[in-house]
Write an enzyme that holds these catalytic residues in place. Sequence first.
Site, PDB file in Angstrom:
ATOM      1  N   TYR A 173     -12.865  -3.536  -2.650  1.00 37.78           N
ATOM      2  CA  TYR A 173     -14.000  -3.003  -3.400  1.00 37.78           C
ATOM      3  C   TYR A 173     -15.099  -4.023  -3.664  1.00 37.78           C
ATOM      4  CZ  TYR A 173     -16.840  -0.445  -6.735  1.00 37.78           C
ATOM      5  OH  TYR A 173     -17.893   0.156  -7.351  1.00 37.78           O
ATOM      6  N   TYR A 188      -2.942 -10.202   4.317  1.00 38.27           N
ATOM      7  CA  TYR A 188      -2.921  -8.791   4.717  1.00 38.27           C
ATOM      8  C   TYR A 188      -4.356  -8.323   4.886  1.00 38.27           C
ATOM      9  CZ  TYR A 188      -1.938  -3.714   4.115  1.00 38.27           C
ATOM     10  OH  TYR A 188      -1.858  -2.348   4.239  1.00 38.27           O
ATOM     11  N   THR A 247       0.828  -1.202   0.000  1.00 37.44           N
ATOM     12  CA  THR A 247       0.000   0.000   0.000  1.00 37.44           C
ATOM     13  C   THR A 247       0.864   1.255   0.000  1.00 37.44           C
ATOM     14  OG1 THR A 247      -1.725  -1.159   1.236  1.00 37.44           O
ATOM     15  CG2 THR A 247      -1.810   1.240   1.231  1.00 37.44           C
ATOM     16  N   THR A 248       1.874   1.286   0.879  1.00 33.22           N
ATOM     17  CA  THR A 248       2.751   2.447   0.989  1.00 33.22           C
ATOM     18  C   THR A 248       3.592   2.618  -0.265  1.00 33.22           C
ATOM     19  OG1 THR A 248       2.819   2.004   3.370  1.00 33.22           O
ATOM     20  CG2 THR A 248       4.415   3.584   2.531  1.00 33.22           C
ATOM     21  N   LYS A 294      -0.510  -9.968   8.103  1.00 35.47           N
ATOM     22  CA  LYS A 294      -0.368  -8.580   8.518  1.00 35.47           C
ATOM     23  C   LYS A 294      -1.755  -8.109   8.922  1.00 35.47           C
ATOM     24  CE  LYS A 294       0.744  -3.944   6.779  1.00 35.47           C
ATOM     25  NZ  LYS A 294       1.147  -3.144   5.584  1.00 35.47           N
ATOM     26  N   ARG A 345      -9.213   0.107   4.439  1.00 38.48           N
ATOM     27  CA  ARG A 345      -8.979   0.436   3.033  1.00 38.48           C
ATOM     28  C   ARG A 345      -9.782  -0.449   2.083  1.00 38.48           C
ATOM     29  NH1 ARG A 345      -4.757   3.581   0.855  1.00 38.48           N
ATOM     30  NH2 ARG A 345      -3.410   4.521   2.403  1.00 38.48           N
ATOM     31  N   ILE A 405       4.921  -4.384  10.152  1.00 34.41           N
ATOM     32  CA  ILE A 405       5.162  -3.944   8.779  1.00 34.41           C
ATOM     33  C   ILE A 405       4.829  -2.458   8.779  1.00 34.41           C
ATOM     34  CG2 ILE A 405       4.536  -4.217   6.361  1.00 34.41           C
ATOM     35  CD1 ILE A 405       4.036  -7.166   6.909  1.00 34.41           C
TER      36      ILE A 405
END
Length: 291
Positions: free
Chosen positions: A107, A133, A44-45, A161, A138, A203
């Site tokens: 989504y 994850y 994501t980052t 995660k 999100r 993380i």
Amino acid sequence: MFRGSIVALITPMHPDGEVDDISLRRLVECHVAAGTTALVAVGTTGESATLDATEHCHVIRRTVEFAAGRIPVIAGTGANSTREAIDLTRCAKDAGAVAALLVTPYYNKPTQEGLYLHHRAIAEAVDIPQILYNVPGRTACDMQPETVARLASIANIIGIKEATGDLTRVTRLRHLCGADFLLYSGDDATGCEFMLLGGDGVISVTANLAPQQMQAMCVAALTGDRERAHALNQPLDALHHDLFVQSNPIPVKWAAAELGLCGTGIRLPLTWLSAEHEARVLAALTQAQLR
């Protein structure tokens, strides 16, 4: 496999948004020198959502190349299409990543059975260690501990995660998944306590800016030294929170540029940090003694 501070690495970009390989190499070198446990490339980052498949694989390959076996590289390969996730995970394996990190499909809101079948299909298709994850803030999709436990029985699914910030899940996941299943915090603000409760690492977004400090805090927490872990975490606390004053990775990329770690590139629809938040992020950097 990996216990400690694992950086959710930013993907440095030029002002026009193109990937900056020179800065990427510099970031990898910084984490090797700092003793960071492992790198997560294109999570994501790392702006995985705005890189196309070719760029995604390029960043993974380059990160592995620059790491040169000195630090493990975990590749973010999740997608809301099972076929796409399989393709990206194959790319990660071919590039030499040691593991893949797979976000829950976003989504389209699959059921718990859909999540199980999605991750099982990827695990069966690509023989590489895989880390689940879960970040419902999100994805609008929350993988329940019972579903994680079903997936933990698959040999190459090795951990999760967990980014809900809900510390009650640490004990629940450990009970359901066993002592060998790796539990990583995906929430810097609660990461220290997550490890003190039995987690295996963080993380981390903060680790992009303070890699040595994060690793030292993680070592203390993992050895059960609560007092030292809290003392090391306290200067980082403002960063843990203020790197999220706007959507990640907007603040961390701005802060990294301020520290001279990378340039000012970011991909639309993400934008550069709003001026109204600059003083707050600068103050957090000062508190962490990074400037």
